[in-house]
Design an enzyme around this catalytic site. Structure first.
Site, short mmCIF file in Angstrom:
data_model
loop_
_atom_site.label_atom_id
_atom_site.label_comp_id
_atom_site.label_asym_id
_atom_site.label_seq_id
_atom_site.Cartn_x
_atom_site.Cartn_y
_atom_site.Cartn_z
N HIS A 134 -28.06 -2.84 -34.49
CA HIS A 134 -27.51 -3.54 -33.36
C HIS A 134 -27.54 -5.01 -33.37
CE1 HIS A 134 -31.54 -3.43 -31.43
NE2 HIS A 134 -31.24 -4.26 -31.45
N ASP A 164 -30.29 3.46 -35.68
CA ASP A 164 -30.39 2.00 -35.17
C ASP A 164 -30.96 1.20 -36.35
OD1 ASP A 164 -29.71 -0.25 -33.89
OD2 ASP A 164 -31.25 -0.50 -32.64
N SER A 238 -35.93 -8.31 -32.51
CA SER A 238 -35.05 -7.04 -33.20
C SER A 238 -34.85 -7.13 -34.47
CB SER A 238 -33.85 -6.81 -32.04
OG SER A 238 -33.71 -5.35 -32.31
#
Length: 490
Positions: A134, A164, A238
């Protein structure tokens, strides 16, 4: 976006102007190459920690200094295109105020660059970098910033939305510092870990904490198996690494609980290691497919079904024509072992099946009517991005701006949908005909032109037929009510 009773979870992908934008598994020889010699980890063992949870202060500065050069900041740019807002007039087709607005405000731009920030870490000296999918998904440009502030363009090598995880690459013209991948399955609850990343675009930031829990399920997909940590992680972290105290990566920082304090989640590195080879070689991941819908085996169900030990995955349904149906598995069977691996609950089975090579014949042990049986099954290949399709393919969907997906058991639980027949609207493009018609994310399409929709395959067929009609009528379920939405063909 969160179903009733669910915990709100934010993916940590991006920060823009201080605003959160938002989140075949066989180990190949490539993975071993990334690990260096086997899975040898840098650094030395940390001595026993005295009672009272004493922070290993002396170890953290040395660890951060050693591994920080391999941690990178990732900046992405996406060009978002949209229509100029239309002036709606009560006086007829031509709005007398539209010329005034046009002269006063000028031409409203039809595209805009959206920038976001994330993190990653170098896993080989030739420039391969692991991060979250993402972080780089739909990016038109990816820029990697090294610790010494050098900026390099990156390209996407492969992505795996289901876990992911993404693999990108930079060309530096020199050997780059890299970090080893550790063994996340050997992590202990209470073990100290260190997170390094790019929170809120601040650049390299080091935080420390402990492993709070393992095997957390947060509703992000079929392979939920997160490490929970209280090491401070925030938007922009992230894709960054979570290190153990020996300097090996044990997780990829991925999500936080919305409004929570000291609750972060990292993808276990063993998941990344299992897909790394395929991402580099093929750009995607090939997984095994059994063709069953499973659910949790509650103690009451286990007692009713006479399942010893009250462990296993309960088969709620089987896919028509799938490997399970062909082999003779039935609804109500409880799978307790797959290819020699124990299945403790419904979370174990998807990962075990996915890691099985398509075409392999495996033995599945089930409990049926209180008796144990062995069923041989030939595993098939899971279709990439199964269950998702652009509405109507190249026909009516051109410019419609609507994306749908099948209502799997996981999706049904997440969105609190009881009836799995139909398709779920997973995204609606801004300024599109679908948005103009009133579609929203989370809507469930039950029928098209009064013909019931069973799944995404039937949806696509009905959409192709619909191109012959002037208007396509959708029966949409939203919450506890149903409404009709009409879209005109162009």
């Amino acid at each position: 976006m969160i179903g009733k009773g669910k915990v709100g979870v934010l993916l940590l992908a991006a920060v823009a102007a201080g605003v959160i934008l938002s989140a075949g598994l066989n180990l190949s020889p490539l993975t071993n190459a990334f690990l260096g010699s086997g899975e040898k980890e840098k650094g030395s063992e940390v001595g026993a920690v005295a009672p009272g949870r004493v922070l290993p202060i002396e170890s953290i500065p040395a660890l951060a200094k050693e591994v920080s050069p391999a941690v990178v900041n990732i900046s992405t740019t996406q060009v978002v295109r949209f229509k100029r807002p239309r002036m709606r007039s009560p006086f007829g087709q031509q709005d007398p105020f539209e010329e005034f607005f046009h002269n006063f405000f000028g031409n409203i731009p039809r595209e805009q660059k959206r920038r976001s920030l994330g993190s990653g870490f170098i896993v080989s000296d030739d420039g391969f970098i692991l991060t979250n999918n993402h972080v780089v998904e739909k990016a038109d440009e990816i820029t990697v910033t090294l610790l010494d502030k050098e900026e390099l363009r990156a390209e996407v090598v492969g992505t795996d939305p289901k876990t992911d995880i993404a693999l990108i690459k930079i060309k530096a013209g020199k050997k780059l510092p890299s970090v080893p991948l550790g063994d996340s399955e050997k992590l202990e609850i209470g073990e100290w870990v260190v997170a390094i990343g790019n929170p809120f675009g601040l650049g390299h930031t080091v935080t420390a904490g402990i492993v709070s829990a393992k095997g957390r399920v947060i509703g992000s997909g079929p392979y939920d198996d997160f490490i929970q940590t209280d090491a401070s992680i925030n938007p922009g972290n992230s894709g960054g690494p979570l290190f153990n105290m020996k300097g090996a990566v044990v997780g990829i920082n991925t999500a936080i609980v919305q409004g929570g304090q000291g609750i972060g989640f990292a993808t276990p590195i063993h998941l990344a290691k299992s897909v790394l080879g395929q991402l580099r070689e093929k750009g995607r991941v090939t997984r095994g497919w059994l063709g069953v819908y499973i659910q949790r085996l509650t103690p009451d169900m286990a007692e009713t079904l006479s399942v010893p030990g009250k462990k296993g995955a309960l088969v709620a349904d089987v896919t028509k024509g799938g490997p399970a149906e062909k082999a003779g598995l039935r609804s109500g069977d409880v799978i307790v072992s797959f290819d020699g691996k124990d299945v403790s609950d419904e979370h174990d089975l998807p990962q075990i099946v996915a890691s099985t090579k398509p075409g392999k014949n495996v033995e599945v042990i089930v409990i049926r009517d209180g008796k144990e049986g062995k069923i041989p099954v030939a595993i098939a290949e899971m279709e990439p991005e199964s269950g998702q399709t652009r509405a109507g393919g190249p026909d009516l969907s051109k410019g419609l701006g609507l994306t749908v997906q099948d209502i799997t058991p996981e999706v049904a639980r997440h969105f609190d949908v009881e009836n799995r027949k139909g398709v779920l609207v997973s995204s609606v493009e801004s300024g599109s005909p679908a948005e103009d018609a009133g579609f929203r994310e989370g809507d469930v399409i039950r029928a098209i032109n009064r013909t019931p929709v069973k799944d995404s395959k039937e949806f696509e067929q009905l959409m192709k037929k619909g191109k012959e009609e002037k208007t396509v009528l959708f029966l949409v379920e939203r919450g506890e009510g149903r409404i009709f939405l009409a879209v005109k063909n162009r």
